[in-house]
Every structure is written in C-alpha cells, then in structure tokens.
Scaffold this active site. Structure first.
Site, PDB file in Angstrom:
ATOM      1  N   CYS A 154      19.375 -25.962  -9.805  1.00  0.00           N
ATOM      2  CA  CYS A 154      19.487 -27.415  -9.968  1.00  0.00           C
ATOM      3  C   CYS A 154      20.609 -27.942  -9.089  1.00  0.00           C
ATOM      4  O   CYS A 154      21.757 -27.487  -9.199  1.00  0.00           O
ATOM      5  CB  CYS A 154      19.834 -27.761 -11.412  1.00  0.00           C
ATOM      6  SG  CYS A 154      18.706 -27.040 -12.600  1.00  0.00           S
ATOM      7  N   CYS A 193      15.256 -27.946  -8.872  1.00  0.00           N
ATOM      8  CA  CYS A 193      15.487 -29.170  -9.624  1.00  0.00           C
ATOM      9  C   CYS A 193      16.566 -29.954  -8.881  1.00  0.00           C
ATOM     10  O   CYS A 193      17.482 -29.347  -8.310  1.00  0.00           O
ATOM     11  CB  CYS A 193      15.970 -28.812 -11.032  1.00  0.00           C
ATOM     12  SG  CYS A 193      16.358 -30.272 -12.034  1.00  0.00           S
ATOM     13  N   CYS A 234      31.607 -41.620  -6.976  1.00  0.00           N
ATOM     14  CA  CYS A 234      30.361 -42.302  -7.330  1.00  0.00           C
ATOM     15  C   CYS A 234      30.625 -43.759  -7.724  1.00  0.00           C
ATOM     16  O   CYS A 234      31.599 -44.070  -8.413  1.00  0.00           O
ATOM     17  CB  CYS A 234      29.675 -41.564  -8.474  1.00  0.00           C
ATOM     18  SG  CYS A 234      28.077 -42.268  -8.885  1.00  0.00           S
ATOM     19  N   CYS A 238      12.746 -33.694 -16.096  1.00  0.00           N
ATOM     20  CA  CYS A 238      13.831 -33.142 -16.909  1.00  0.00           C
ATOM     21  C   CYS A 238      14.659 -34.349 -17.359  1.00  0.00           C
ATOM     22  O   CYS A 238      15.259 -35.036 -16.525  1.00  0.00           O
ATOM     23  CB  CYS A 238      14.672 -32.185 -16.070  1.00  0.00           C
ATOM     24  SG  CYS A 238      16.177 -31.635 -16.883  1.00  0.00           S
TER      25      CYS A 238
END
Ligand code: SAM
Ligand code: DTB
Ligand code: SF4
Length: 346
Positions: free
Chosen positions: A101, A132, A57, A192
């Site tokens: 999720c 999610c 990332c 969330c």
C-alpha cells in the site's frame, strides 16, 4: 458449517445499534460465527505500507501528522523515486506481505505525478503482490489511469460518521469522500474504506461510520479500522483514550455487517496488548499492517507480530482470498501462505 447469511446492504441503524450493544460474549460469538462462514479464522492477511510522499499536506484532518495546517513539525518531502519503492516492496514481500500500500499526503494527485504512480503500480505488480494506493480524492481520468496501470485497491477512508465529520475535517466533505469511493468502484477497482475510532466521537458515531460503509451499494473489499494514534502537535494529541472494549465492538460490528470484507486491525497496534489484538482477531479482524512504521507512526516490529501469530496459531493469508470460503479457496490461501515462507504453527 451453517449456511452463510446473505450479504445485506440494507442494514438499519436500529439493527446496527442492537448488534453493537449486545452483551460482549454474545457479540463476539456472533462475529466469530459470521467470520467462519467466509474465512479461515486462523489466517490473517499482511499488508505493508509505504509513505511515497510525506508531509506538507493542504488538508486539515485533525488527527494527521502530515497536515501543514496542524503545526506538526514534520517537513514536506517530494514524491519518492520509483526504484526506491520497488526496493522496499521486495523487502516487504520477503517478509510475507501480500499487499503493498502506497500512501501520499495529498488532497489529490497532480497530473504530473501520474506517470511515476503508474510505474510504481506496474513494478509492484510484477513482484506478484497486490497493489493499493491512497492518494486523496481522484477525478475520473486519474481513476482510469490507475486502474489501467493495474491498481488492485484504492484506499479512501470516510474516517468517522457524517455527523462528527466536520469536527475532524473542514477542507473536504463526507460527500466528497463518497464520490471518490463511487468512482473507484465504478471503474472496477477494489475499494478499501474504513475510518478511525478514539477521536472523541460518541458511540453512535462509531456505529454510524460502520453503517455508512455497510450500506454502500457494494461493501468495501477491505475495511481498515484504525485506533487513533494521538500525534504530537495535532488538535487530537490529548484526546481521551477510548475504552478498548469499544474498539473491539466496532471491529465486531464491521465483521457482522460486512461478512465478506477483509476487516483490518489497522493503526494503533503498537499501543495494544497481545491479548487485545487476539480479541480483535476473534471479533473478525483478519488483516494487519506489518513493519515497524505505518506512514509516519510506529507499528510493532515484524518479529513481535510473528511471535504473536505463532502463539495464536495464525498463518498468513495468500493473495486473492476474498471471503468466498470454500474448501478450494481455503487450500489456495494456505498454499500461498506457505509459499511466503511463513512458519506454520502446529
Ligand atoms: N492523504 C490521503 C487521504 O487522506 O486520503 C491518504 C493518506 S491518509 C494518511 C490515510 C488514512 O490514514 C486517513 O484517512 C486516516 O483514516 C488514517 N490515519 C491518518 N493519521 C492517523 C492517525 N494518527 N491515527 C489513526 N489513523 C490515521
Ligand atoms: C488506513 O486506514 N490506515 C493507514 C492506511 N489506511 C493508509 C494509515 C495509518 C496512518 C497512521 C498514522 C501515521 O503513520 O502517520
Ligand atoms: Fe493530508 Fe491525508 Fe493527512 Fe488528511 S489524512 S492531512 S489528506 S495526508
């Protein structure tokens, strides 16, 4: 049962600070009382996480094993295949999870990935689970595409207080996070949003983080409270451990300020005793991640969680329980739990 106090979005810092610092027994009693006005206190919702794109990332979040900038050894993977996601989701459903999720180590999704993400959402929804995703920042067109595919929740954490934020992340701002949360809410999806404690922050940062969530125009439907998992090779690998009582106080504050939200006892359970987790449930946590892995870090094995649930007389909350506590909803939630094949303790 006492009438439920009105839901407020105008909490002040002084009120939040006073609640957080109450004598511990008074704090727990208040949190548990608020909890009972909206939820069955013996039900906990189970969510299952899957990393659909791991590592590499570009962001510099100091806590994260997946940041390419952290020198962590984790290698980058590609977005995984839709069929693999659905196979994992079927297993999660069989284990009693009601929400699935899917998390990606991205700053934000690329348009070329959207079709696969849509197929994942549609497939998981067809299994009868809530969906999610947590994919980083979203622009308007991405928000609409995810919503139209049927995404129920979008997870995007503010992570810490606005004051402490720049100590933890420099590649995107607190305001960027709030923008994405507003987009998600305006598009009609459930929000969330939570954060992490135990990152070397001050007590006032924990209070301000919860206050920032509780003063959004609408409270997040789900509030994950993560205890930092110190990941090797990250800048926070050796941060001093937080007093667990401070963690419980943070959960209790979230419950009191956001009475109808699911408060999730999120990352960090592997290092918590059963007694500490029980105290978090008493303080108003009513959701957990199940399964032996979170995204990259360990989580308790499912049989260990089931043993804890059995010892505490906790059953699994069904799909759609949203804090509108009424006899009917309570029954619906209980029936769904039984349908999940869970052992219902006497
Ligand atoms: N890349 C996306 C993003 O950051 O928005 C989604 C995935 S990210 C891993 C989701 C959240 O997990 C983070 O915002 C953070 O709150 C939490 N998290 C990540 N690493 C953690 C750790 N080591 N301990 C506790 N929580 C962590
Ligand atoms: C959240 O607040 N916690 C979850 C989920 N949202 C995506 C992630 C926890 C990650 C823990 C560290 C890891 O597994 O790498
Ligand atoms: Fe990337 Fe998300 Fe990890 Fe930050 S928390 S480094 S954005 S995967």
């Amino acid at each position: 049962m006492l009438d439920a106090a009105p839901i407020r979005n105008d909490w002040t810092r002084a009120e939040a600070e006073e609640i957080y610092n109450k004598p511990f027994m008074d704090l727990l009693f208040e949190a548990q009382s608020v909890h009972r006005q909206h939820y069955d206190p013996n039900q906990v919702q189970k969510s299952k996480l899957l990393s659909i794109k791991t590592g590499g990332c570009a962001e510099d979040c100091a806590y994260c094993s997946q940041s390419a900038r952290n020198g962590a050894k984790l290698s980058a993977s590609k977005l995984i295949e839709v069929e693999r996601v659905l196979a994992e989701a079927r297993k999660a459903k069989a284990g009693g999870a009601t929400r699935y999720c899917m998390g990606a180590a991205w700053r934000s999704p690329k348009d070329r990935d959207m079709a696969a993400l849509e197929a994942m959402i549609e497939g998981v929804k067809d299994l009868g689970m809530e969906t999610c995703m947590t994919l980083g920042m979203l622009d308007d067109s991405q928000v609409f595409r995810l919503r139209d595919a049927g995404l129920d929740y979008y997870n995007h954490n503010i992570d810490t207080s606005e004051r402490y934020y720049s100590e933890i992340i420099t590649t995107r701002t607190f305001a960027d996070r709030i923008d994405t949360l507003n987009r998600v809410r305006e598009a009609g999806m459930k929000v969330c949003a939570g954060g992490i404690v135990g990152m070397g922050e001050q007590q006032m940062d924990r209070i301000d983080m919860i206050l920032a969530l509780a003063t959004l125009e609408e409270h997040p439907d789900s509030v994950p409270v993560n205890m930092l998992i110190p990941m090797p090779d990250t800048p926070l690998a050796d941060v001093a451990k937080l007093d667990p009582i401070e963690f419980v106080r943070t959960i209790a504050l979230a419950r009191i300020l956001m009475p109808k939200s699911h408060v999730r006892l999120s990352a960090g359970r592997s290092d918590m005793s059963d007694e500490l987790q029980a105290m978090c449930f008493f303080a108003g946590a009513n959701s957990i991640f199940v399964g032996d892995t979170l995204l990259t870090a360990d989580n308790p094995e499912e049989d260990k969680d089931q043993m804890l649930f059995d010892r505490l007389g906790i059953t699994v909350m069904g799909v759609g329980c949203d804090g509108s506590h009424s006899e009917n909803q309570s029954k619906t939630c209980a029936v769904s739990a039984a349908e999940n094949g869970e052992v219902v303790s006497a």
